[in-house]
Write a protein that holds these residues in place. Sequence first.
Motif, PDB file in Angstrom:
ATOM      1  N   GLY A 149       0.821  -1.208   0.000  1.00 50.28           N
ATOM      2  CA  GLY A 149       0.000   0.000   0.000  1.00 50.28           C
ATOM      3  C   GLY A 149       0.848   1.249   0.000  1.00 50.28           C
ATOM      4  N   GLY A 150       0.232   2.368  -0.308  1.00 56.09           N
ATOM      5  CA  GLY A 150       0.939   3.648  -0.307  1.00 56.09           C
ATOM      6  C   GLY A 150       1.607   3.932  -1.638  1.00 56.09           C
ATOM      7  N   LEU A 151       2.418   5.001  -1.629  1.00 59.91           N
ATOM      8  CA  LEU A 151       3.062   5.451  -2.858  1.00 59.91           C
ATOM      9  C   LEU A 151       4.566   5.202  -2.883  1.00 59.91           C
ATOM     10  CD1 LEU A 151       1.301   8.907  -3.361  1.00 59.91           C
ATOM     11  CD2 LEU A 151       0.919   6.825  -4.668  1.00 59.91           C
ATOM     12  N   GLY A 152       5.125   4.698  -1.801  1.00 59.78           N
ATOM     13  CA  GLY A 152       6.583   4.599  -1.695  1.00 59.78           C
ATOM     14  C   GLY A 152       7.241   3.775  -2.775  1.00 59.78           C
ATOM     15  N   THR A 153       6.995   2.483  -2.791  1.00 55.86           N
ATOM     16  CA  THR A 153       7.649   1.587  -3.745  1.00 55.86           C
ATOM     17  C   THR A 153       7.263   1.880  -5.194  1.00 55.86           C
ATOM     18  OG1 THR A 153       7.697  -0.120  -2.026  1.00 55.86           O
ATOM     19  CG2 THR A 153       8.119  -0.818  -4.286  1.00 55.86           C
ATOM     20  N   PRO A 154       5.966   2.079  -5.524  1.00 56.69           N
ATOM     21  CA  PRO A 154       5.638   2.372  -6.935  1.00 56.69           C
ATOM     22  C   PRO A 154       6.288   3.658  -7.457  1.00 56.69           C
ATOM     23  CG  PRO A 154       3.663   1.728  -5.752  1.00 56.69           C
ATOM     24  CD  PRO A 154       4.747   1.893  -4.738  1.00 56.69           C
ATOM     25  N   VAL A 155       6.356   4.692  -6.627  1.00 57.33           N
ATOM     26  CA  VAL A 155       6.969   5.943  -7.081  1.00 57.33           C
ATOM     27  C   VAL A 155       8.460   5.760  -7.304  1.00 57.33           C
ATOM     28  CG1 VAL A 155       7.560   8.279  -6.340  1.00 57.33           C
ATOM     29  CG2 VAL A 155       5.229   7.457  -6.094  1.00 57.33           C
ATOM     30  N   VAL A 156       9.137   5.049  -6.402  1.00 62.52           N
ATOM     31  CA  VAL A 156      10.576   4.828  -6.550  1.00 62.52           C
ATOM     32  C   VAL A 156      10.865   4.037  -7.818  1.00 62.52           C
ATOM     33  CG1 VAL A 156      12.564   3.631  -5.559  1.00 62.52           C
ATOM     34  CG2 VAL A 156      11.087   5.008  -4.095  1.00 62.52           C
ATOM     35  N   VAL A 157      10.092   2.972  -8.057  1.00 65.06           N
ATOM     36  CA  VAL A 157      10.302   2.154  -9.255  1.00 65.06           C
ATOM     37  C   VAL A 157      10.002   2.958 -10.515  1.00 65.06           C
ATOM     38  CG1 VAL A 157       9.515   0.108 -10.493  1.00 65.06           C
ATOM     39  CG2 VAL A 157       9.881  -0.006  -8.031  1.00 65.06           C
ATOM     40  N   SER A 158       8.943   3.766 -10.488  1.00 73.43           N
ATOM     41  CA  SER A 158       8.588   4.577 -11.657  1.00 73.43           C
ATOM     42  C   SER A 158       9.659   5.614 -11.975  1.00 73.43           C
ATOM     43  CB  SER A 158       7.252   5.286 -11.426  1.00 73.43           C
ATOM     44  OG  SER A 158       6.228   4.363 -11.188  1.00 73.43           O
ATOM     45  N   VAL A 159      10.178   6.271 -10.952  1.00 70.95           N
ATOM     46  CA  VAL A 159      11.222   7.279 -11.164  1.00 70.95           C
ATOM     47  C   VAL A 159      12.490   6.624 -11.708  1.00 70.95           C
ATOM     48  CG1 VAL A 159      12.756   8.893  -9.979  1.00 70.95           C
ATOM     49  CG2 VAL A 159      10.314   8.926  -9.503  1.00 70.95           C
ATOM     50  N   LEU A 160      12.862   5.472 -11.157  1.00 71.08           N
ATOM     51  CA  LEU A 160      14.053   4.771 -11.654  1.00 71.08           C
ATOM     52  C   LEU A 160      13.886   4.355 -13.112  1.00 71.08           C
ATOM     53  CD1 LEU A 160      15.028   2.535  -8.588  1.00 71.08           C
ATOM     54  CD2 LEU A 160      16.177   4.591  -9.425  1.00 71.08           C
ATOM     55  N   LEU A 161      12.699   3.865 -13.474  1.00 71.00           N
ATOM     56  CA  LEU A 161      12.464   3.478 -14.872  1.00 71.00           C
ATOM     57  C   LEU A 161      12.496   4.684 -15.800  1.00 71.00           C
ATOM     58  CD1 LEU A 161       9.704   0.724 -14.600  1.00 71.00           C
ATOM     59  CD2 LEU A 161      12.040   0.472 -15.414  1.00 71.00           C
ATOM     60  N   PHE A 162      11.956   5.817 -15.353  1.00 69.76           N
ATOM     61  CA  PHE A 162      11.985   6.990 -16.208  1.00 69.76           C
ATOM     62  C   PHE A 162      13.407   7.517 -16.378  1.00 69.76           C
ATOM     63  CE2 PHE A 162      11.795  11.571 -16.952  1.00 69.76           C
ATOM     64  CZ  PHE A 162      11.063  11.571 -18.132  1.00 69.76           C
ATOM     65  N   ILE A 163      14.211   7.504 -15.320  1.00 69.46           N
ATOM     66  CA  ILE A 163      15.610   7.930 -15.432  1.00 69.46           C
ATOM     67  C   ILE A 163      16.360   7.000 -16.386  1.00 69.46           C
ATOM     68  CG2 ILE A 163      17.777   8.130 -14.156  1.00 69.46           C
ATOM     69  CD1 ILE A 163      16.135   9.103 -11.766  1.00 69.46           C
ATOM     70  N   PHE A 164      16.093   5.700 -16.280  1.00 65.89           N
ATOM     71  CA  PHE A 164      16.706   4.723 -17.181  1.00 65.89           C
ATOM     72  C   PHE A 164      16.321   5.020 -18.629  1.00 65.89           C
ATOM     73  CE2 PHE A 164      16.489   0.427 -19.185  1.00 65.89           C
ATOM     74  CZ  PHE A 164      17.846   0.173 -19.185  1.00 65.89           C
ATOM     75  N   TYR A 165      15.032   5.296 -18.861  1.00 70.61           N
ATOM     76  CA  TYR A 165      14.559   5.643 -20.208  1.00 70.61           C
ATOM     77  C   TYR A 165      15.214   6.932 -20.700  1.00 70.61           C
ATOM     78  CZ  TYR A 165      11.503   7.836 -23.655  1.00 70.61           C
ATOM     79  OH  TYR A 165      11.026   8.482 -24.762  1.00 70.61           O
ATOM     80  N   TYR A 166      15.312   7.933 -19.844  1.00 70.39           N
ATOM     81  CA  TYR A 166      15.872   9.227 -20.248  1.00 70.39           C
ATOM     82  C   TYR A 166      17.340   9.100 -20.645  1.00 70.39           C
ATOM     83  CZ  TYR A 166      17.318  14.098 -20.054  1.00 70.39           C
ATOM     84  OH  TYR A 166      17.832  15.318 -20.380  1.00 70.39           O
TER      85      TYR A 166
END
Length: 198
Positions: free
Chosen positions: A122-139
């Motif tokens: 629950g919450g936003l912790g793990t999904p936000v961290v994974v999403s930010v890491l994937l976007f940095i990887f994509y960038y």
Amino acid sequence: QYIGKDMHELRTSIDSMTLRTDSIGNSFGKELINSGYFTLYNNERRDSTYKGRSAPPTINIDSIYASASLQQRESMLNRAVSRDQRIIRRHEMEMHKKFTLSFACLIFFFIGAPLGAIIRKGGLGTPVVVSVLLFIFYYIIDNSGYKMARDGRWEVWEGMWLSSAVLLPLGIFLTYKAVNDADVFNKDLYINFIYKLI
């Protein structure tokens, strides 16, 4: 500007600039074939014409080019061709970008939706961290491909589609795992797998 052009305008600009660079190369090739005697003759005639003058009376680009040495003309033409090739690459990159950005949105949908189903905390912790890491990887991948295509080290389509080619298998993998209700982010599974290998 290439950014404001549609597909038809981009193709027209690419065709016209490619024709111009080809004609520059062909004209210089003919000059190289006919160089020898004609270069010496033109230099002697130029020296006799402008002897005693500080500068020609009028500035004519064609006469300046004609009076230059073979090496200077080669340098001028190389600069013109490299500039045109750089502009052609920018137009081709803009043409590919109209498709790669849309395709990247679809890929992120096939990555983000399964992540929401796989991460059960629950919450936003793990999904936000994974999403930010994937976007940095994509960038990072997208920026590297863009620079390779811009500098002419790779073909334009290779550089522009690099990030999509790297993230597409990840999206397929996560979608497959979400459909089969698999635990991708379960640490115990990976720890047990490492213990089995050891």
